[in-house]
Design an enzyme around this catalytic site. Sequence first.
Site, short mmCIF file in Angstrom:
data_model
loop_
_atom_site.label_atom_id
_atom_site.label_comp_id
_atom_site.label_asym_id
_atom_site.label_seq_id
_atom_site.Cartn_x
_atom_site.Cartn_y
_atom_site.Cartn_z
CB THR A 146 -0.98 0.00 1.19
OG1 THR A 146 -0.27 -0.27 2.39
CG2 THR A 146 -2.05 -1.06 1.00
CE LYS A 172 0.42 -3.40 3.58
NZ LYS A 172 -0.82 -2.73 4.04
CB THR A 183 0.97 -5.96 13.25
OG1 THR A 183 0.35 -4.75 12.88
CG2 THR A 183 2.44 -5.89 12.96
CD GLU A 267 1.80 5.35 6.52
OE1 GLU A 267 1.02 4.85 5.69
OE2 GLU A 267 1.42 5.91 7.56
CG ASN A 390 -0.63 8.68 7.66
OD1 ASN A 390 -1.27 7.83 7.07
ND2 ASN A 390 0.57 8.45 8.19
#
Lengths: 394, 394
Positions: A146, A172, A183, A267, A390
């Site tokens: 993603t 991922k 997770t 991220e 985000n």
Amino acid sequence: MSQLLTDIEGVYAAGIAAGIKKKDLDLGLLYVPNAVASAAVFTKHTFKASSVSYTQKCSKRHVLKAMIINSGNANAVTGKQGYTDTKLMASQVASMLDLKPSEVGVASTGIIGKPLPMPTIEAGIKQLCKLKESKQGADLAKAILTTDLVPKTTFKQKKIGKKTIQVAGITKGSGMIAPNMATTLGFLVTNVNVSSAVLQECLKKAIDASYNMLSVDTDTSTNDMVVCIASGAYAISQHDPDQIKAFQNVLDEACIDLAKQIAKDGEGATKLLEVYVKQAARMSDARQIAKQVIDSPLVKTAIHGEDPNWGRLIMAIGKNDAIKLNPEKVNVMLGCEYIVKEGQPTQISRAVLSEQLKSNEVTITIDCQLGKASSRAWGCDLTKGYIDINTEYN
Amino acid sequence: MSQLLTDIEGVYAAGIAAGIKKKDLDLGLLYVPNAVASAAVFTKHTFKASSVSYTQKCSKRHVLKAMIINSGNANAVTGKQGYTDTKLMASQVASMLDLKPSEVGVASTGIIGKPLPMPTIEAGIKQLCKLKESKQGADLAKAILTTDLVPKTTFKQKKIGKKTIQVAGITKGSGMIAPNMATTLGFLVTNVNVSSAVLQECLKKAIDASYNMLSVDTDTSTNDMVVCIASGAYAISQHDPDQIKAFQNVLDEACIDLAKQIAKDGEGATKLLEVYVKQAARMSDARQIAKQVIDSPLVKTAIHGEDPNWGRLIMAIGKNDAIKLNPEKVNVMLGCEYIVKEGQPTQISRAVLSEQLKSNEVTITIDCQLGKASSRAWGCDLTKGYIDINTEYN
């Protein structure tokens, strides 16, 4: 190029751009036609996605021989339609691969709360199943991503006697990463021949020491699962503790390698953070202290700024009064330098500490000097990149 | 200008720039010479600062009549020297105000791990104590700040019969804000005359519904305390439940007002976030769900981006499997609009939801439909401003 999971005999994979995402690969198939065992761990999220409850049910009673995986849409909080769609994906793959639907697991990842684009997915599955005997492990690794910037793969092996235990995997995950059983998504294959029960036990141990000690942002996904399928080419004796231990070590190594790759690609991350807690009174304390430090936004921003404001480390270590800790015994190291010895600040200079922060891998060691439990956790720094990604993700 | 704590009879305050910080006010005195009662709550941090342990000891046995407060340096993790310095601050103030050292509380806030600049502080205390009969409440509110952008004050009152119950306070806090007993620094005064035991009970209740439901970044300070001193001008009967209840209400209001001001001024914040959980099975569940949502970086960044990615809200509500929750009963509202009804997504459009996020105060309501417990929590969005402030703080 490094070895992939399709380099294990009897393991096939493919990935295509089905059109779920605007661009990039988004639908993948993992296929182990002669699988002898499978194991899986799942998110404990209250609103778990239908792919999680479906695959959980299958893996309890059957050996999974294939996984169909889509990115771009999590199919979570999508009501009854969501469950129908998951089952349809499994049964369509099953019929094309000549398997039972309960031998096909489903995993989805992406935005929550939107129905799956089923016509697109059904057309994709048709195309994908034609590639069922492909060895496109690299494409599968890409199809499950993603917000990840890079594909994440591992391949570990160890020779035992004349044979070689192999474990390979892909994973991922970049955001919404905090461990709760498992997770994110991870798919592993191994060449060993063990029962599903033994495989499950080994996988759970490996996950506890790897994925479950990983946090990018304390948030836990509705769609997490890690699945491991055994092709059975190499029969290890599951009654020989040495052989099981050797397999466990290879599996641990593979899972830790994948978990660290997720942390590094968190991220917006620019630095991998490893926290090592030792001599804690209890294992639960060791794990909790490590997670508190990994999760602290003030520690994460200080490390990003290469700012040796070590008071924040002490803050994060001590913020939970449920943990057994004697402040007058604690030693804390940043990289190779002591910050605090037996609870007293050392006279280390800021300049020397700054040096320890210039690396793109920062290690913090906390010695509680209370007991025998130790634990490691992995995370990353907190940056403007995280905010950028985000504030506009949808 | 709104009323200040020095508008209560018998309450004095002053603040000066002693030179602990490079600029701005950094040393303050609160003085209630005829105080009849005091109460205080403290951080439960393992590495609590010497100011916390010292003031905690005093307030258990004595009525606090003065508080000396410095910003710019937390005097935490400073070893034995730290404790000596705290005691010296108290005894110096005590001798200049003709009090016992145990009647003087000390609070410190700022960077952790650096020794206090004692010559600067001692000179400051001399200067400050000369102002002991000042009514400079506004200066005191400024002198306790660190990364705060604005001073935070409250003044609440209620008429009962012919008399008026008054509660006034100041607080600080912007980062390292997560509740654990108390959080950050807060100083309240009231004109009522009650025992310290009753005042302690009321303060604890008020803090549980306000400061303890506040989180900017999940990090908990080593130096937190909230102190309340009663001047005693207005004798309420502590045996009359109605009068105590009236006082409790005013105190709750004052504490919630201060807590919300902290959330609104959270480091880098542009929006105040309020989460209201109702009909939870247990009070602990209501509080925990509210905190999970307030603390979720993915919720906080989505709200900052005014991005109605409501899947993240569901993620944050359900991520803790220790909470009793039936996903098929949960209703979730963003502002005035339902996102999820009985666990199923509503067909609300993104455009309508975006409107709800344009305000600088965003409310999220979660109705568990399971029991009778309800709770509110306050926080803020997560922005690049937070990263800027915290990559370079020292």
